[in-house]
Motif scaffolding. Structure first.
Motif, PDB file in Angstrom:
ATOM      1  N   GLU A 248      35.644  42.717  53.645  1.00 45.19           N
ATOM      2  CA  GLU A 248      35.871  43.134  55.024  1.00 45.19           C
ATOM      3  C   GLU A 248      37.250  42.703  55.540  1.00 45.19           C
ATOM      4  O   GLU A 248      37.816  43.347  56.424  1.00 45.19           O
ATOM      5  N   ASP A 249      37.789  41.624  54.964  1.00 54.15           N
ATOM      6  CA  ASP A 249      39.093  41.123  55.405  1.00 54.15           C
ATOM      7  C   ASP A 249      40.244  41.951  54.839  1.00 54.15           C
ATOM      8  O   ASP A 249      41.311  42.014  55.444  1.00 54.15           O
ATOM      9  N   VAL A 250      40.045  42.577  53.678  1.00 53.05           N
ATOM     10  CA  VAL A 250      41.128  43.337  53.027  1.00 53.05           C
ATOM     11  C   VAL A 250      40.864  44.842  53.037  1.00 53.05           C
ATOM     12  O   VAL A 250      41.555  45.586  52.336  1.00 53.05           O
ATOM     13  N   GLN A 251      39.884  45.279  53.831  1.00 54.07           N
ATOM     14  CA  GLN A 251      39.493  46.690  53.794  1.00 54.07           C
ATOM     15  C   GLN A 251      40.661  47.630  54.078  1.00 54.07           C
ATOM     16  O   GLN A 251      40.803  48.686  53.433  1.00 54.07           O
ATOM     17  N   LYS A 252      41.525  47.279  55.039  1.00 48.90           N
ATOM     18  CA  LYS A 252      42.662  48.141  55.365  1.00 48.90           C
ATOM     19  C   LYS A 252      43.617  48.270  54.186  1.00 48.90           C
ATOM     20  O   LYS A 252      44.157  49.351  53.925  1.00 48.90           O
ATOM     21  N   MET A 253      43.834  47.169  53.450  1.00 46.13           N
ATOM     22  CA  MET A 253      44.725  47.211  52.298  1.00 46.13           C
ATOM     23  C   MET A 253      44.086  48.001  51.154  1.00 46.13           C
ATOM     24  O   MET A 253      44.787  48.655  50.373  1.00 46.13           O
ATOM     25  N   LEU A 254      42.769  47.957  51.060  1.00 44.14           N
ATOM     26  CA  LEU A 254      42.069  48.773  50.058  1.00 44.14           C
ATOM     27  C   LEU A 254      42.172  50.257  50.412  1.00 44.14           C
ATOM     28  O   LEU A 254      42.420  51.109  49.544  1.00 44.14           O
ATOM     29  N   ASP A 255      42.011  50.563  51.704  1.00 43.84           N
ATOM     30  CA  ASP A 255      42.074  51.955  52.147  1.00 43.84           C
ATOM     31  C   ASP A 255      43.474  52.540  51.958  1.00 43.84           C
ATOM     32  O   ASP A 255      43.622  53.734  51.651  1.00 43.84           O
ATOM     33  N   SER A 256      44.489  51.709  52.151  1.00 43.31           N
ATOM     34  CA  SER A 256      45.876  52.187  52.040  1.00 43.31           C
ATOM     35  C   SER A 256      46.354  52.256  50.596  1.00 43.31           C
ATOM     36  O   SER A 256      47.412  52.824  50.310  1.00 43.31           O
ATOM     37  N   GLY A 257      45.613  51.645  49.669  1.00 45.11           N
ATOM     38  CA  GLY A 257      46.002  51.643  48.273  1.00 45.11           C
ATOM     39  C   GLY A 257      46.923  50.498  47.880  1.00 45.11           C
ATOM     40  O   GLY A 257      47.356  50.412  46.723  1.00 45.11           O
ATOM     41  N   GLU A 258      47.204  49.601  48.829  1.00 47.43           N
ATOM     42  CA  GLU A 258      48.038  48.440  48.498  1.00 47.43           C
ATOM     43  C   GLU A 258      47.320  47.518  47.510  1.00 47.43           C
ATOM     44  O   GLU A 258      47.950  46.845  46.693  1.00 47.43           O
ATOM     45  N   LEU A 259      45.999  47.497  47.618  1.00 49.95           N
ATOM     46  CA  LEU A 259      45.160  46.726  46.706  1.00 49.95           C
ATOM     47  C   LEU A 259      44.028  47.614  46.213  1.00 49.95           C
ATOM     48  O   LEU A 259      43.697  48.625  46.840  1.00 49.95           O
ATOM     49  N   PHE A 260      43.412  47.239  45.106  1.00 51.08           N
ATOM     50  CA  PHE A 260      42.191  47.907  44.671  1.00 51.08           C
ATOM     51  C   PHE A 260      41.149  46.836  44.351  1.00 51.08           C
ATOM     52  O   PHE A 260      41.481  45.682  44.062  1.00 51.08           O
ATOM     53  N   GLU A 261      39.893  47.210  44.449  1.00 47.22           N
ATOM     54  CA  GLU A 261      38.799  46.275  44.188  1.00 47.22           C
ATOM     55  C   GLU A 261      38.306  46.426  42.760  1.00 47.22           C
ATOM     56  O   GLU A 261      38.052  47.536  42.292  1.00 47.22           O
ATOM     57  N   LEU A 262      38.184  45.313  42.072  1.00 49.60           N
ATOM     58  CA  LEU A 262      37.640  45.324  40.719  1.00 49.60           C
ATOM     59  C   LEU A 262      36.126  45.521  40.785  1.00 49.60           C
ATOM     60  O   LEU A 262      35.460  44.979  41.693  1.00 49.60           O
ATOM     61  N   SER A 263      35.581  46.282  39.870  1.00 54.80           N
ATOM     62  CA  SER A 263      34.129  46.429  39.776  1.00 54.80           C
ATOM     63  C   SER A 263      33.625  45.652  38.573  1.00 54.80           C
ATOM     64  O   SER A 263      34.335  45.504  37.569  1.00 54.80           O
ATOM     65  N   PHE A 264      32.389  45.143  38.686  1.00 56.99           N
ATOM     66  CA  PHE A 264      31.849  44.242  37.660  1.00 56.99           C
ATOM     67  C   PHE A 264      30.504  44.740  37.147  1.00 56.99           C
ATOM     68  O   PHE A 264      29.762  45.441  37.850  1.00 56.99           O
ATOM     69  N   LEU A 265      30.215  44.338  35.929  1.00 61.32           N
ATOM     70  CA  LEU A 265      28.906  44.622  35.343  1.00 61.32           C
ATOM     71  C   LEU A 265      27.821  43.817  36.036  1.00 61.32           C
ATOM     72  O   LEU A 265      26.671  44.257  36.147  1.00 61.32           O
TER      73      LEU A 265
END
Length: 299
Positions: A248-265
């Motif tokens: 929730e703290d980095v959602q804007k950076m995720l939406d803008s593409g500055e960061l991406f979220e890693l997915s895990f098994l």
């Protein structure tokens, strides 16, 4: 002298002494003239002395009355001022709220509530102390703050009432340097190959991530430890490593593409922010009103 004397008798006495007139005293006290006269007679009877001499213009203090007035007038004024102060606090025209909040609680939850409450109650002084969740619990214990907004879970005893106020998600994010990790889910054990950016060990959020790794017999040594969630995301964007942060703290950076979220098994834990107070301690009018405002706006 151990005789109990009702405070109202002293109030009537003081007002009569100030005005020098029973009728005027009754008008100021919003009572009848006979109520004032009877109260003065009761006081004289209990003290065993005459307090006023009557004259054509009204009444005048006797020597004993002057002595009593010199002591009692300030006391009555202080009590009346105290009553007025309490009345102002009850109507939120005066008072103070002392709030403790973790970095996560401030950035994700608390600010809009503080802004709205401050606009609606400008006479209430609001102080906020920003500490780790564990430090905030200690501030509650010693009475430094009225309410603490902390990250959960937190191992504590029954001395606290804790109400969950917001759900949030731990996540791992990275910048363009690690874009290849976005292609498919990885295992938590794969993170041992990369530099990790984490909050320092004093934070409750860091402790929960450490427990996550320990439960899987994984040893993680972060490359960088910081006290700020904002810095974690900025360092990740620069390519200094993979940041362990809150979605929730980095959602804007995720939406803008500055960061991406890693997915895990593996499934990552979902946690809550909580509003904590001491179980057996009453809150001030202002603190209780703020607590009610938070709970009302959450519905």
């Amino acid at each position: 002298m151990s005789t109990y004397i009702n405070l109202e008798l002293y109030r009537f006495f003081c007002e009569t002494a100030k005005t020098g007139n029973v009728t005027k005293a009754a008008e100021r006290l919003y009572v009848s003239q006979s109520a004032v006269s009877q109260s003065i007679m009761q006081l004289e009877d209990k003290l065993g002395c005459k307090l006023f001499n009557r004259n054509k213009r009204g009444v005048q203090l006797t020597s004993e009355g002057e002595v009593l007035f010199s002591y009692v007038s300030n006391a009555v004024s202080l009590i009346e001022n105290a009553q007025e102060k309490i009345s102002r606090m009850k109507s939120l025209r005066d008072g103070e709220i002392k709030i403790g909040a973790s970095d996560t609680a401030c950035s994700l939850f608390l600010l809009p509530f503080l802004n709205k409450f401050n606009m609606e109650n400008p006479d209430i002084h609001i102080s906020v102390i920003n500490r780790t969740s564990r430090e905030l619990i200690n501030l509650l214990k010693n009475g430094t703050v009225d309410l603490s907004f902390i990250t959960l879970p937190l191992d504590e005893d029954d001395a606290f009432d804790i109400t969950p106020v917001m759900r949030f998600h731990d996540c791992f994010v990275a910048g363009a340097k690690y874009a290849h990790l976005a292609d498919s889910p990885i295992s938590l054990s794969d993170l041992q190959k990369y530099p990790l950016l984490m909050l320092d060990k004093s934070s409750n959020s860091r402790k929960q991530i450490d427990i996550l790794f320990q439960n899987r017999d994984l040893e993680i040594n972060p490359a960088i430890e910081l006290e700020s969630l904002a810095l974690l995301s900025e360092f990740a964007k620069m390519g200094l490593g993979i940041a362990v942060t809150i979605k929730e703290d980095v959602q804007k950076m995720l939406d803008s593409g500055e960061l991406f979220e890693l997915s895990f098994l593996e499934a990552l834990p979902i946690r809550d922010l909580g509003m904590a107070q001491m179980t057996n301690l009453s809150l001030s009018f202002a603190a209780e009103a703020f607590k009610k405002a938070v709970l009302t706006q959450m519905r």
